[in-house]
Design an enzyme around this catalytic site. Structure first.
Site, PDB file in Angstrom:
ATOM      1  CD  GLU A   1      -2.552  -1.480   2.403  1.00  0.00           C
ATOM      2  OE1 GLU A   1      -1.760  -1.762   3.320  1.00  0.00           O
ATOM      3  OE2 GLU A   1      -3.768  -1.511   2.506  1.00  0.00           O
TER       4      GLU A   1
ATOM      5  CB  CYS B   1       2.685   7.372   3.368  1.00  0.00           C
ATOM      6  SG  CYS B   1       3.174   6.174   4.616  1.00  0.00           S
TER       7      CYS B   1
ATOM      8  CB  CYS C   1       5.174  -2.677  16.542  1.00  0.00           C
ATOM      9  SG  CYS C   1       6.841  -2.224  16.080  1.00  0.00           S
TER      10      CYS C   1
ATOM     11  CB  CYS D   1       1.978  -1.978  13.874  1.00  0.00           C
ATOM     12  SG  CYS D   1       2.174  -1.750  12.100  1.00  0.00           S
TER      13      CYS D   1
END
Ligand code: SAH
Ligand code: SF4
Length: 409
Positions: free
Chosen positions: A95, A160, A171, A174
């Site tokens: 993405e 991004c 993590c 996430c």
């Protein structure tokens, strides 16, 4: 000349020069090829119109390919953010997120990624939720553009970009972590994501101000060579200034030292996310290997450019790492930076929720209370506005979530 396939997206000028030499062509062809791939952002050899057709045919015959990643799906948020699903020829996808209006959102440094030169409207002043800046409509406005271009409603934007398919760091807050690591991306695949999105918006980099944040899927420093090669291609080829790029790391300490030695590099953001080692190890398992003290040492040693800031990101998890005591510990960590403390700032990100993750988002009052403790202690702290939460495009939500939103393609 080898018969195996050679992918040219991702090759640097030296590698293209070698390739062109092997084809028995003059060296200026390598320059033309470099310009076409990166500055013109062509997506297939057919668009290589500076080359005679016969040469293009010879290249194809030799197994030379230009496989630009394809936009597979596109999800548009009510705030204008677009989450792109970008597919690679092997069937993997990542993405990439487009955030119009220049606010890097909670992704970090988008707002001020270019502010080293500009004087930094995002850097001064009171704590505030980042907003599109007043008057930004008058700068670089692309709306009046005519001709065959689509009508543009943004004046600046942040992209991004992903550096890996999935992520191995694991993590606990996430969503990307739930994918595990599928594979690294090549430099060509990193640059290709950006080129695909620039092309989708008809961006003219000489007129329009675009920031890049390496804050999508993956840990860029676990794919360091491809990441830094992509940075060089973006600067030398595509035409981004290094001051408009920021890389975020979960804390791969040896690579922070390596980045500091690079002649061309993005700005650095470090995902702190906890105020003591016990909590950080719980949230980010690699903290066992590289603890907060080692991060502070690396940050102290990191050579900053003139007026450059060093960013620490801090994801606020309700009743987990967001207490006043936690905030006071963060102040101590920043103070431990010594001389570098003056150049540091903290970006606070209220946790973006995701299915299957057992945390919750703190209230605005808790977020503001945390920020106030930092600010009162002289630590600049900014609350990042979440972008594209409704389409799972916000930080930590990148996981090919298709079921929750309707694709436009
Ligand atoms: N892997 C790198 C870069 C991508 S993550 C890193 O971890 O730094 C970009 C930022 O999003 C990091 O600061 C990360 O801590 C934060 N983040 C991850 N999951 C999040 C979530 N669910 N909500 C808010 N921020 C999150
Ligand atoms: Fe990987 Fe960053 Fe997510 Fe951690 S926060 S799992 S390092 S993408």
């Amino acid at each position: 000349m080898e018969t195996s396939a050679t992918e040219i997206l991702g090759l640097n000028i030296q590698e293209l020069t070698d390739l062109i030499g092997q084809l028995g062509e003059p060296a200026y062809r390598a320059q033309q090829l470099f310009h076409a791939i990166y500055r013109q952002r062509i997506s297939s050899l057919d668009e290589l119109t500076t080359f005679p057709k016969s040469l293009r045919a010879a290249m194809t015959e030799q197994g030379i390919t230009l496989s630009a990643p394809k936009i597979d799906k596109k999800f548009i948020s009510t705030d204008g953010t677009i989450r792109y699903l970008i597919a690679f020829p092997d069937g993997q996808s990542v993405e990439t997120v487009w955030m119009p209006e220049g606010d890097g959102g909670e992704a970090g440094d988008g707002t001020d990624a270019g502010d080293e030169e500009a004087g930094g409207p995002g850097e001064v002043g009171a704590p505030s939720v980042a907003q599109p800046q007043v008057g930004s409509q008058n700068k670089n406005v692309a709306q009046q553009q005519v001709g065959n271009e689509k009508r543009k409603t943004w004046s600046r934007a942040t992209i991004c970009v992903s550096s890996q398919v999935g992520c191995a760091v694991n993590c606990k807050f996430c969503m990307t972590a739930l994918l595990g690591l599928k594979r690294n991306l090549t430099a060509g695949e990193i640059v290709g994501q950006i080129a695909a999105i620039l092309n989708d918006h008809n961006v003219d980099l000489e007129k329009e101000r675009i920031n890049i944040v390496f804050m999508g899927q993956g840990e860029p420093f676990n794919n360091y060579d491809a990441f830094i090669k992509a940075v060089r291609l973006l600067v030398d080829g595509v035409g981004f200034p290094q001051s408009r790029m920021t890389v975020s790391t979960s804390g791969i300490v040896p690579r922070i030292y390596d980045l500091g030695q690079e002649p061309v590099r993005p700005k650095l953001a470090i995902s702190l996310n906890a105020s003591n080692d016990e909590e950080r190890t719980k949230l980010i398992p690699i903290n066992k290997k590289w603890d907060i003290a080692s991060l502070v040492d690396a940050a102290r040693a990191f050579p900053l450019r003139n007026r450059e800031r060093l960013t620490f990101e801090y994801v606020l998890l309700d009743n987990e790492n967001d207490s006043p005591d936690n905030a006071r510990e963060v102040v101590q960590i920043i103070r431990a930076l010594g001389d570098k403390a003056d150049s540091a700032k903290v970006n606070l990100i209220a946790w973006n929720s995701g299915p299957e993750i057992p945390f919750s988002t703190p209230s605005d009052s808790r977020v503001h209370a945390f920020q106030k403790i930092l600010m009162d202690a002289g630590v600049p702290a900014f609350i990042r506005r979440p972008r594209g939460r409704d389409i799972y495009a916000a930080c930590g939500q990148l996981k090919r979530t298709e079921s929750v939103t309707r694709s436009l393609l």
